[in-house]
Design an enzyme around this catalytic site. Structure first.
Site, short mmCIF file in Angstrom:
data_model
loop_
_atom_site.label_atom_id
_atom_site.label_comp_id
_atom_site.label_asym_id
_atom_site.label_seq_id
_atom_site.Cartn_x
_atom_site.Cartn_y
_atom_site.Cartn_z
N ASN A 50 0.80 -0.85 -0.55
CA ASN A 50 0.08 0.10 -0.63
C ASN A 50 0.74 0.95 0.26
O ASN A 50 1.51 1.48 1.06
CB ASN A 50 -0.96 -0.06 1.30
CG ASN A 50 -1.49 1.14 1.45
OD1 ASN A 50 -1.85 1.45 0.76
ND2 ASN A 50 -2.36 1.11 2.64
N TRP A 51 1.73 1.76 -1.50
CA TRP A 51 2.41 3.04 -1.16
C TRP A 51 1.80 4.01 -0.26
O TRP A 51 2.17 5.40 -0.34
CB TRP A 51 1.82 3.03 -2.92
CG TRP A 51 2.87 1.83 -3.33
CD1 TRP A 51 3.69 1.09 -2.51
CD2 TRP A 51 3.20 2.18 -5.17
NE1 TRP A 51 4.37 0.51 -3.96
CE2 TRP A 51 4.24 1.66 -4.91
CE3 TRP A 51 3.17 2.73 -5.99
CZ2 TRP A 51 4.87 0.44 -6.40
CZ3 TRP A 51 3.50 2.64 -6.96
CH2 TRP A 51 4.77 1.84 -7.36
N HIS A 60 -9.83 1.60 4.35
CA HIS A 60 -9.16 1.48 5.34
C HIS A 60 -8.70 2.05 6.41
O HIS A 60 -9.78 3.76 6.54
CB HIS A 60 -7.07 2.77 4.36
CG HIS A 60 -6.17 1.43 4.99
ND1 HIS A 60 -6.02 3.32 5.49
CD2 HIS A 60 -5.24 1.14 4.28
CE1 HIS A 60 -4.56 2.48 6.28
NE2 HIS A 60 -4.46 1.75 5.82
N GLU A 83 -6.34 -4.26 10.04
CA GLU A 83 -5.29 -3.42 11.03
C GLU A 83 -5.57 -2.68 11.48
O GLU A 83 -6.25 -2.06 11.50
CB GLU A 83 -4.83 -2.93 9.56
CG GLU A 83 -4.03 -3.03 7.79
CD GLU A 83 -3.97 -2.60 7.20
OE1 GLU A 83 -2.29 -2.36 6.48
OE2 GLU A 83 -4.00 -0.86 7.06
N GLY A 125 2.02 2.66 10.61
CA GLY A 125 2.55 4.19 10.52
C GLY A 125 4.07 3.64 11.94
O GLY A 125 4.47 4.82 11.89
N SER A 155 2.88 -1.85 10.27
CA SER A 155 3.75 -1.75 10.90
C SER A 155 4.73 -3.33 11.04
O SER A 155 5.86 -3.89 11.12
CB SER A 155 4.46 -1.40 12.63
OG SER A 155 4.08 -0.35 12.36
N GLY A 201 2.39 -1.19 4.14
CA GLY A 201 2.56 0.28 4.37
C GLY A 201 3.97 1.02 3.78
O GLY A 201 4.85 0.81 2.72
P1 PGA Z 1 2.43 0.56 8.13
O1 PGA Z 1 0.86 0.17 7.08
O2 PGA Z 1 3.24 -0.47 7.08
O3 PGA Z 1 3.18 2.09 7.68
O4 PGA Z 1 2.01 0.49 9.09
C1 PGA Z 1 0.23 -0.25 6.50
C2 PGA Z 1 -1.36 0.19 6.01
O5 PGA Z 1 -1.62 1.04 6.44
O6 PGA Z 1 -1.79 -0.32 5.27
#
Ligand code: PGA
Length: 249
Positions: free
Chosen positions: A6-7, A90, A160, A166, A208, A229
Site C-alpha cells: 500500500n504505497w 482503510h 489492520e 505507521g 508496521s 505500507g
Molecule cells: P504501515 O501501513 O505498514 O506503514 O504500518 C500499513 C497500512 O496502513 O496499510
C-alpha cells in the site's frame, strides 16, 4: 502468501513508481509469493500492461458510479486501466469520515467491475473488556452481512489494528494476539458463509510490517499474507521484506 503493498501517498513521482514496480517484477520471479501493488490512481495507467506478474490495484474508489461527481475516480475507471484489486475501508479513509455504508457501496462497485475488494478492518485501541472484538465484528458484518455468499467468497480481509499502523516493527501486534484475532475473524465470517468456506477467504495482516517481524507474524498465525505500507515504498526495505518471507516460508 499474498504480499500487498500500500504505497499510500508516499510515492509522488513516476520515476519512483517505475523503480518500485521494477523491483517488484524482479522479486516476483524469485519468490513463490504473489505480489500486488496498490498505487496512487494515476500510476495504475502508467504501470499496467507489460509482462510483469505483479498485479495492480487502487487504494480507494469512488462511492459514485460516474456522472456529475467532480474529482472522483470510479471502480470502472481503475478496472479499465488494468487494476485487479481495490482497497476499501482503510483506517486512514475511515478517519476522514468514511462510514460503513459508504464502504459497503464501494465494495459493491468494486465487485461489479471485477475488482477483488480488500476490506480493511481493525480496532482503534485494545481495551481490557474486549470491546475491540465487537468493533471488528461490526466492521465485518456491515459489509459481509449485505453480500451474497458468492460475493463474500470474492473478498479479501485485511486486519489492520489502527494503533499498529505507521510505527516500527516493535510496536506491531504480536504473533499470539494476531493468531487469536485471525481465528475470531474467521469465526465471524462463518456467520455469512458455511464454516469451511470461511477458511478460504484470505485474511491479511497490516500495521508496521517489516523484514524484522514479518516471518514471526507469518508463522502459526494462519494469515494468508500482509498489507504493507511504509516498508513497501523503499526498494531496499521492500526487497528485504519479500526476501525474508521467501526464506522462511
Ligand atoms: P504501515 O501501513 O505498514 O506503514 O504500518 C500499513 C497500512 O496502513 O496499510
Amino acid at each position: 502468501m499474498l504480499i500487498v503493498s500500500n504505497w499510500k501517498a508516499y510515492v509522488e513521482t513516476s520515476a519512483r513508481a517505475k523503480e518500485l514496480h521494477k523491483a517488484a517484477a524482479l522479486l516476483s520471479k524469485k519468490t513463490s509469493h504473489e505480489l500486488v501493488l496498490l498505487v496512487p490512481a494515476p500510476y495504475i495507467g502508467l504501470l499496467a500492461g507489460g509482462k510483469s506478474q505483479v498485479a495492480l490495484g487502487s487504494q480507494d474508489i469512488s462511492v459514485t458510479v460516474g456522472g456529475a461527481t467532480t474529482g472522483e475516480v470510479t471502480a470502472g475507471a481503475v478496472a479499465e486501466l488494468g487494476a485487479k484489486f481495490a482497497l476499501v475501508g482503510h483506517s486512514e479513509r475511515r478517519a476522514m469520515g468514511e462510514r460503513d455504508d459508504v464502504i459497503l457501496e464501494k465494495t459493491k462497485h468494486a465487485l461489479a467491475h471485477g475488482l477483488t475488494p480488500i476490506l480493511c478492518v481493525g480496532e482503534r485501541e485494545r481495551d481490557e473488556d474486549a470491546r475491540y472484538l465487537k468493533e471488528v465484528r461490526s466492521q465485518l458484518t456491515a459489509v459481509f452481512g449485505e453480500l451474497s455468499q458468492k460475493e463474500c467468497m470474492q473478498m479479501i480481509v485485511a486486519y489492520e489494528p489502527v494503533w499498529a499502523i505507521g510505527k516500527s516493527a516493535s510496536e506491531a501486534t504480536t504473533p499470539e494476539d494476531l493468531r487469536e484475532m485471525v481465528l475470531y475473524i474467521r469465526k465471524v465470517l462463518g456467520d455469512f458463509v458455511p464454516g469451511k468456506a470461511a477458511l478460504k477467504i484470505p485474511v491479511l495482516y497490516g500495521g508496521s510490517t517489516e523484514a524484522a517481524n514479518a516471518p514471526s507474524l507469518a508463522h502459526g498465525t494462519e494469515i494468508d499474507g500482509f498489507l504493507v505500507g511504509r516498508a513497501s515504498t523503499d526498494v531496499a526495505t521492500y526487497s528485504a521484506l519479500v526476501q525474508a518471507l521467501s526464506r522462511t516460508l
